[in-house]
Design an enzyme around this catalytic site. Structure first.
Site, PDB file in Angstrom:
ATOM      1  NE  ARG A 201     -22.180 -53.726 -23.648  1.00  0.00           N
ATOM      2  CZ  ARG A 201     -22.575 -52.601 -23.101  1.00  0.00           C
ATOM      3  NH1 ARG A 201     -21.984 -51.470 -23.414  1.00  0.00           N
ATOM      4  NH2 ARG A 201     -23.585 -52.590 -22.243  1.00  0.00           N
ATOM      5  CD  GLU A 203     -19.191 -51.704 -29.248  1.00  0.00           C
ATOM      6  OE1 GLU A 203     -19.086 -50.508 -28.941  1.00  0.00           O
ATOM      7  OE2 GLU A 203     -19.805 -52.537 -28.545  1.00  0.00           O
ATOM      8  NE  ARG A 209     -10.762 -46.570 -19.673  1.00  0.00           N
ATOM      9  CZ  ARG A 209     -10.795 -45.269 -19.392  1.00  0.00           C
ATOM     10  NH1 ARG A 209     -11.845 -44.558 -19.733  1.00  0.00           N
ATOM     11  NH2 ARG A 209      -9.812 -44.697 -18.760  1.00  0.00           N
ATOM     12  CG  HIS A 210     -14.012 -50.954 -23.893  1.00  0.00           C
ATOM     13  ND1 HIS A 210     -13.254 -49.820 -23.915  1.00  0.00           N
ATOM     14  CD2 HIS A 210     -15.310 -50.554 -23.796  1.00  0.00           C
ATOM     15  CE1 HIS A 210     -14.049 -48.761 -23.833  1.00  0.00           C
ATOM     16  NE2 HIS A 210     -15.308 -49.173 -23.753  1.00  0.00           N
ATOM     17  CD  GLU A 344     -19.772 -45.043 -19.069  1.00  0.00           C
ATOM     18  OE1 GLU A 344     -19.544 -44.285 -20.019  1.00  0.00           O
ATOM     19  OE2 GLU A 344     -20.632 -45.948 -19.097  1.00  0.00           O
ATOM     20  CB  SER A 347     -24.489 -45.581 -18.320  1.00  0.00           C
ATOM     21  OG  SER A 347     -23.338 -45.066 -18.902  1.00  0.00           O
ATOM     22  NE  ARG A 395     -14.982 -50.056 -18.344  1.00  0.00           N
ATOM     23  CZ  ARG A 395     -15.529 -49.279 -19.264  1.00  0.00           C
ATOM     24  NH1 ARG A 395     -16.116 -48.161 -18.904  1.00  0.00           N
ATOM     25  NH2 ARG A 395     -15.474 -49.620 -20.534  1.00  0.00           N
TER      26      ARG A 395
END
Ligand code: ATP
Ligand code: MG
Length: 421
Positions: A201, A203, A209-210, A344, A347, A395
């Protein structure tokens, strides 16, 4: 070698000399066992000489006998009768391999390979490997097939600025941001699959946590009646992983000082609307349709913990807050998130399997039908109702080990700053 004898191949973590006795703390590289190697000057003058000049961090082999067989926190005691120096450090050790002097996270990440000699650091990665083992045997027991989908793709799962772009023989390609589209296409031929693979990813994250490269556990199952079928599989997976780790990871969790609490089943289920109510009652006003930010996730997590739930599902998100492939239910969706104490973990949801509706969903999100042609085609040949989830492996390991920063449980994390080592 007879019983009570041992051969250790590993590294010297520390050296202590008390009078005429030398104590070498040696970490075995294979068994991950920590040993205290005892050498007395009058018994073995040559070994004593070698041991007392030993540099911390040296690679050695040791042969010896174990007098009592007592395991202590500082390792099994060994009376050495042979000691071999294989390789000496040629620079100062960047950190204390015994872990007694704690190292900064940055130092650990810069010198991860050396940091692995710290018992706590080894424990984190042993736990990570056990989690993958637990996931595999859980899915196998349910008849899910392990698959591998491409990580170089011609289109992204959700499109947009979150993809890493690369040049593919003159064409534009992207690193896979999730196996979403492929695992759905496979529902045309397999009815239960899972994949453990990296997500890329783009971003510019700056959170604990990313990461820009993270690992996901993805599952997809067909012939479902609703999202609740998928939630049950995910809930059982989480409980299985906790139970497996509690049974097989005793040494590692005791190293971390953690008494693992297996979450209670069934996990709490709250709808998005109920979550907004709870947040409102705690002074957080969110406009209907907005995603929950990390503050809201944390506050909702606190309220769930007060009710006795560590793990809980948030269901029926507004359709506009979820990706195009989720099945629409008027203004809401057949989706869920699984959160654990405000973070989270996963999902998922039921997907749209009806061709016409799927095309409508793409249009609604302003995505190009043409770009998704390859994916849409799979929905023309008897695509059954299906659903699945994406669960973050990093996570999940954070949750089990209680670490605060995701980088701690990834060997060589990739974030905005870190591309080497
Ligand atoms: P978040 O809202 O926390 O940014 P997301 O909703 O964008 O996550 P999903 O697309 O739902 O992420 O991905 C499935 C799971 O993969 C997430 O629930 C999370 O556990 C994990 N995950 C997603 N993105 C990252 C990331 N950048 N770093 C680490 N784990 C991630
Ligand atoms: Mg998500």
């Amino acid at each position: 070698m007879g019983s009570g004898e041992v051969k250790i191949s590993g590294w010297v973590n520390s050296l202590r000399i008390v009078g005429a006795v030398a104590f070498l703390e040696v970490m075995d590289g294979g068994s991950l066992q920590l040993y205290t190697v005892v050498i007395k000057r009058h018994e073995h003058p040559e070994l004593w000489n070698l041991a007392t000049h030993m540099k911390i961090g040296s690679a050695v082999t040791v042969k010896g006998s174990i007098p009592s067989g007592q395991i202590s926190k500082r390792g099994l005691e060994v009376r050495a009768y042979a000691l071999n120096l294989l390789s000496e450090p040629i620079d100062f050790m960047p950190l204390d391999p015994s872990g007694k002097t704690p190292a900064l996270l940055d130092t650990i990440l810069e010198h991860r390979y050396v940091a692995l000699r710290i018992p706590r650091q080894r424990a984190l990665f042993a736990i990570r490997a056990l989690v993958v083992e637990a996931v595999r045997n859980y899915f196998k027991s349910l008849g899910f097939l392990e698959v591998h989908t491409p990580k170089i793709c011609g289109a992204g799962a959700e499109g947009g600025a979150t993809l890493f772009q690369l040049d593919y023989f003159g064409r534009v390609a992207y690193l896979a941001q999730s196996p979403q589209l492929y695992k759905q296409m496979l529902m045309c031929g397999f009815s239960r699959i899972y994949e453990i693979s990296p997500y890329f990813r783009a971003e510019p994250f700056s959170t604990v946590r990313h990461l820009n490269e993270s690992w996901g556990i993805d599952a997809e199952m067909a012939f479902i009646e609703g999202p609740q079928d998928v939630m049950r599989v995910l809930e059982d997976l989480i409980v299985h992983v906790f139970e497996y780790l509690k049974a097989k990871g005793q040494r590692e969790f005791s190293e971390l000082g953690i008494n693992l609490q297996v979450p209670r089943k069934p996990f709490k289920r709250v709808t998005y609307n109920e979550a907004l109510e709870i947040l409102r009652s705690r002074g957080y006003n969110i406009e209907w349709g907005q995603d929950l930010g990390s503050d809201e996730e944390r506050v909702l997590g606190e309220s769930m913990v007060e009710e006795g739930y560590d793990a809980y599902f948030i269901t029926e998100y507004p359709w506009h807050a979820k990706p195009f492939y989720i099945m629409r239910k008027k203004e809401e969706s057949e989706s869920f998130d699984l959160d654990y104490r405000g973070m989270e973990l996963a999902s998922g949801g039921q997907r749209e399997h009806r061709y016409d509706k799927l095309v409508e969903n793409l249009r609604d999100k302003g995505l190009s039908i043409e770009n998704f042609e390859f994916y849409l085609k799979a929905f023309k040949y008897g695509m059954p109702p299906h659903g699945g989830f994406g669960l973050g492996l990093d996570r999940l390991v954070m949750t089990l080990t209680g670490v605060q920063n995701i980088r701690e449980v990834v060997l060589f994390p990739r974030d905005r700053q870190r591309l080497l080592p």
